[in-house]
Scaffold this motif. Structure first.
Motif, PDB file in Angstrom:
ATOM      1  N   THR A   1     -15.998  -3.033  34.633  1.00  0.00           N
ATOM      2  CA  THR A   1     -16.243  -3.470  34.082  1.00  0.00           C
ATOM      3  C   THR A   1     -16.900  -3.824  33.217  1.00  0.00           C
ATOM      4  OG1 THR A   1     -14.548  -4.451  35.353  1.00  0.00           O
ATOM      5  CG2 THR A   1     -15.943  -6.196  33.864  1.00  0.00           C
ATOM      6  N   TRP A   2     -18.204  -3.640  33.320  1.00  0.00           N
ATOM      7  CA  TRP A   2     -19.354  -3.418  32.399  1.00  0.00           C
ATOM      8  C   TRP A   2     -19.697  -2.353  31.815  1.00  0.00           C
ATOM      9  CZ3 TRP A   2     -25.108  -3.194  35.993  1.00  0.00           C
ATOM     10  CH2 TRP A   2     -25.850  -3.273  35.169  1.00  0.00           C
TER      11      TRP A   2
ATOM     12  N   ARG B   1     -14.832 -10.319  47.424  1.00  0.00           N
ATOM     13  CA  ARG B   1     -13.368  -9.299  46.957  1.00  0.00           C
ATOM     14  C   ARG B   1     -13.108  -7.706  47.090  1.00  0.00           C
ATOM     15  NH1 ARG B   1      -9.455  -9.061  43.365  1.00  0.00           N
ATOM     16  NH2 ARG B   1      -9.648  -7.654  41.661  1.00  0.00           N
TER      17      ARG B   1
ATOM     18  N   THR C   1     -21.397 -10.291  40.667  1.00  0.00           N
ATOM     19  CA  THR C   1     -21.104  -9.360  41.769  1.00  0.00           C
ATOM     20  C   THR C   1     -22.161  -8.946  41.737  1.00  0.00           C
ATOM     21  OG1 THR C   1     -19.486  -8.077  40.800  1.00  0.00           O
ATOM     22  CG2 THR C   1     -18.627 -10.195  42.465  1.00  0.00           C
ATOM     23  N   LEU C   2     -22.919  -7.972  40.984  1.00  0.00           N
ATOM     24  CA  LEU C   2     -23.373  -6.807  40.471  1.00  0.00           C
ATOM     25  C   LEU C   2     -25.337  -7.216  40.521  1.00  0.00           C
ATOM     26  CD1 LEU C   2     -21.937  -3.793  38.753  1.00  0.00           C
ATOM     27  CD2 LEU C   2     -21.766  -4.778  41.422  1.00  0.00           C
TER      28      LEU C   2
ATOM     29  N   ALA D   1     -14.408  -2.879  44.959  1.00  0.00           N
ATOM     30  CA  ALA D   1     -15.270  -3.498  44.489  1.00  0.00           C
ATOM     31  C   ALA D   1     -16.053  -3.609  42.979  1.00  0.00           C
ATOM     32  CB  ALA D   1     -16.005  -5.236  45.469  1.00  0.00           C
TER      33      ALA D   1
ATOM     34  N   ARG E   1     -23.167  -7.775  32.739  1.00  0.00           N
ATOM     35  CA  ARG E   1     -23.395  -7.305  34.374  1.00  0.00           C
ATOM     36  C   ARG E   1     -22.403  -8.273  34.787  1.00  0.00           C
ATOM     37  NH1 ARG E   1     -28.038  -5.383  37.030  1.00  0.00           N
ATOM     38  NH2 ARG E   1     -29.243  -6.615  35.657  1.00  0.00           N
ATOM     39  N   PRO E   2     -21.018  -8.005  36.060  1.00  0.00           N
ATOM     40  CA  PRO E   2     -19.963  -8.821  36.804  1.00  0.00           C
ATOM     41  C   PRO E   2     -21.136  -9.835  37.594  1.00  0.00           C
ATOM     42  CG  PRO E   2     -19.670  -6.702  36.437  1.00  0.00           C
ATOM     43  CD  PRO E   2     -20.631  -6.881  35.880  1.00  0.00           C
TER      44      PRO E   2
ATOM     45  N   THR F   1     -14.714   3.903  40.064  1.00  0.00           N
ATOM     46  CA  THR F   1     -14.879   4.346  38.999  1.00  0.00           C
ATOM     47  C   THR F   1     -14.100   4.711  37.985  1.00  0.00           C
ATOM     48  OG1 THR F   1     -17.788   3.644  39.665  1.00  0.00           O
ATOM     49  CG2 THR F   1     -16.891   3.647  37.707  1.00  0.00           C
TER      50      THR F   1
ATOM     51  N   GLU G   1     -14.646  -1.236  40.592  1.00  0.00           N
ATOM     52  CA  GLU G   1     -13.766  -2.868  39.521  1.00  0.00           C
ATOM     53  C   GLU G   1     -14.917  -2.836  39.160  1.00  0.00           C
ATOM     54  OE1 GLU G   1     -10.660  -5.833  40.139  1.00  0.00           O
ATOM     55  OE2 GLU G   1     -12.702  -6.673  41.110  1.00  0.00           O
ATOM     56  N   ALA G   2     -16.500  -2.987  38.824  1.00  0.00           N
ATOM     57  CA  ALA G   2     -17.507  -4.098  38.732  1.00  0.00           C
ATOM     58  C   ALA G   2     -18.004  -3.525  38.174  1.00  0.00           C
ATOM     59  CB  ALA G   2     -18.267  -5.007  39.239  1.00  0.00           C
TER      60      ALA G   2
ATOM     61  N   LEU H   1     -19.636  -9.528  46.511  1.00  0.00           N
ATOM     62  CA  LEU H   1     -18.855  -8.051  46.384  1.00  0.00           C
ATOM     63  C   LEU H   1     -17.896  -8.072  46.992  1.00  0.00           C
ATOM     64  CD1 LEU H   1     -19.291  -6.303  44.129  1.00  0.00           C
ATOM     65  CD2 LEU H   1     -20.859  -5.224  45.398  1.00  0.00           C
TER      66      LEU H   1
END
Length: 380
Positions: free
Chosen positions: A358-359, A65, A368-369, A351, A365-366, A18, A354-355, A62
Motif C-alpha cells: 500500500t505504501w 490486522r 500501522t507502520l 499485514a 505510510r500506513p 509483498t 499488505e501495508a 499490525l
C-alpha cells in the motif's frame, strides 16, 4: 536493461507477501531471491508462532490486522499455509520487577484489549483445566485465544505461487549485488550475473541478511542489526502427554509448541552458534541444557524426554529494541525496507505485505507502520 514497476528483494515470507499484494492490485512485480524461496529465516523445521500475546505494544495494531487475515489466507492464496489457531498461554510464576512479574498482568491485559487483542487472565485453578501438568510454582497465565501457529516455508511458497498466478515473476538464484537510485525516482538493481534490472516505481528490500550490506553500499547507511540463529529443540513426548495450547514463559526464554508429527518443539529466542561469513549454524550444548532445564521446570512430565533433533540453521536479524525496521530510505523515496524481524516477525507477514505494498503504491505510510522507523535507531 529489463524494466519492471516494482522489484522485491528477498524470497522469504515478507518478500513473497509483498509481491502478492502488489500483484493483486494490478502492479507489475518481480520477486528476486539469491538462493531458493524460503531458504533463509523463512525456512527450517517445525511450526512458527502466529501470536499477539506478549508483543511490544507498538506491534499490536499490525498484529491485530494480521490476525484478521490469517484465517482467510488459505482460501485467498489457493494453497495451504498450515495455519491453525489454538491459543497461547503466557505463564507467570514468581513476582519480580518488570513485565515478567504476575502483578503486571492486569496492565498487560488492558493494553492488549485496548489494541483489539482478546485476552483473559487465568488463575491456577483454571490453568489446571486448560493445561494439566504444569509445575506447581506457576500461578497465573495470560491467555490469548486467537493466537496460533503456521508452517513458515509453506506460507512463503503459497504467497509466491499466488503472486505468480496474478502475473508476478519469481526469480530464484538471482542475487542482487547493488542498487543505484536515479533522479527520476527509478532504481537500477545490479544482479550477480552482470545483468541489470530497472525498477521504475519502487524497490522493496525484504531480505534479512543482505539488506544492511545493500543499504551501506548504495546509500552509505549503517543499519544497526546483528544476525542470530535461534536454536530449536525437538523432543519425543512421553506416552499420554498432550499440549492443548502453545505455552510461553515470561521469566524464561521458552516457547513450547506441538509439531505436525506430535513432537514437542522448544524455542524462545536463545541463539546457538552462528558464523555470518559462512552462514553456518552450530548447536550450542549450553543452550540445549538450559532449554531442557526450563521445560522440565515448566512441564515436569518432559523431564528426561528424548531429544530428537537440535536445529539452528537459519539466521534472522535483530534490532536493539526487538521490533522491525519498516521504512523508506532517506533521499531515495522509492526504496522501502522491511527487515530486522528479531525472531518473531512471521506472525506479522500478511499485514506487513499488505501495508508495504500500500505504501509503495499509494505513497502514504500506513498508520500501522509508523513506529518502525530508521530514526528510532539513530539512522537518519
Amino acid at each position: 536493461m529489463q524494466s519492471v514497476e516494482y522489484a522485491v528483494v528477498g524470497g522469504g515470507a515478507m518478500g513473497a507477501a509483498t509481491a502478492w499484494n502488489l500483484a493483486r492490485r494490478g502492479a507489475e512485480a518481480v520477486l528476486l531471491e539469491a538462493d531458493e524461496l524460503a531458504s533463509g529465516a523463512s525456512g527450517g523445521p517445525g511450526r512458527r508462532g502466529v501470536r499477539a500475546g506478549g508483543r511490544d505494544l507498538r506491534e499490536l495494531p499490525l498484529t491485530r490486522r494480521a490476525l484478521e487475515l490469517w484465517p482467510e489466507l488459505d482460501a485467498a492464496l489457493g494453497a495451504p499455509t498450515g495455519y491453525r489457531r489454538n491459543g497461547l498461554l503466557n505463564l507467570y510464576d514468581v513476582e519480580i520487577a518488570g513485565l515478567s512479574g504476575w502483578q503486571s498482568l492486569p496492565a498487560r491485559a488492558q493494553a492488549q484489549q485496548a489494541a483489539g487483542i482478546p485476552c483473559t487472565i487465568v488463575d491456577r485453578e483454571r490453568l489446571d483445566e486448560m493445561q494439566p501438568g504444569l509445575a506447581e510454582d506457576i500461578r497465573y497465565a495470560l491467555f490469548t485465544p486467537d493466537d496460533g501457529t503456521a508452517d513458515h516455508p509453506a506460507t512463503t511458497r503459497a504467497f509466491a505461487k499466488a503472486a505468480v498466478g496474478l502475473g508476478a515473476r519469481v526469480l530464484e538464484h538471482t542475487a542482487v549485488t547493488g542498487l543505484a537510485a536515479h533522479a527520476d525516482g527509478a532504481v537500477t538493481l545490479h544482479l550477480a550475473e552482470g545483468e541489470h534490472l530497472r525498477a521504475t516505481r519502487g524497490v522493496i528490500l525484504a531480505a534479512n541478511r543482505s539488506t544492511p550490506r545493500l543499504l551501506a553500499d548504495a546509500f552509505g547507511m549503517s543499519l544497526p542489526l546483528w544476525e542470530k540463529a535461534t536454536q530449536i529443540t525437538f523432543l519425543a513426548p512421553p506416552p499420554g502427554f498432550s499440549l492443548d495450547h502453545q505455552l510461553g514463559h515470561t521469566r524464561r526464554s521458552l516457547s513450547i509448541k506441538t509439531t505436525d508429527e506430535g513432537h514437542v518443539m522448544l524455542s524462545g529466542g536463545r541463539p546457538g552458534g552462528w558464523d555470518p561469513a559462512t552462514a553456518v549454524g552450530t548447536p550450542d550444548p549450553d543452550v540445549l541444557r538450559t532449554a531442557l532445564a526450563d521445560v522440565a521446570a515448566t512441564l515436569p512430565a518432559l523431564a528426561g524426554a528424548e531429544v530428537l533433533a537440535v536445529d539452528n540453521s537459519r539466521a534472522d536479524t535483530s534490532t536493539i529494541d526487538l521490533i522491525p525496521v519498516i521504512d523508506r530510505v532517506p533521499g531515495a523515496a522509492r526504496v522501502f525496507v522491511g527487515t530486522g524481524w528479531s525472531g518473531h516477525g512471521f506472525a506479522l507477514t500478511p499485514a506487513v505485505g499488505e501495508a508495504l505494498a500500500t505504501w509503495a503504491l499509494d505513497g502514504e505510510r500506513p498508520d500501522t507502520l509508523r513506529p518502525f522507523t530508521f530514526a528510532r535507531l539513530g539512522v537518519v
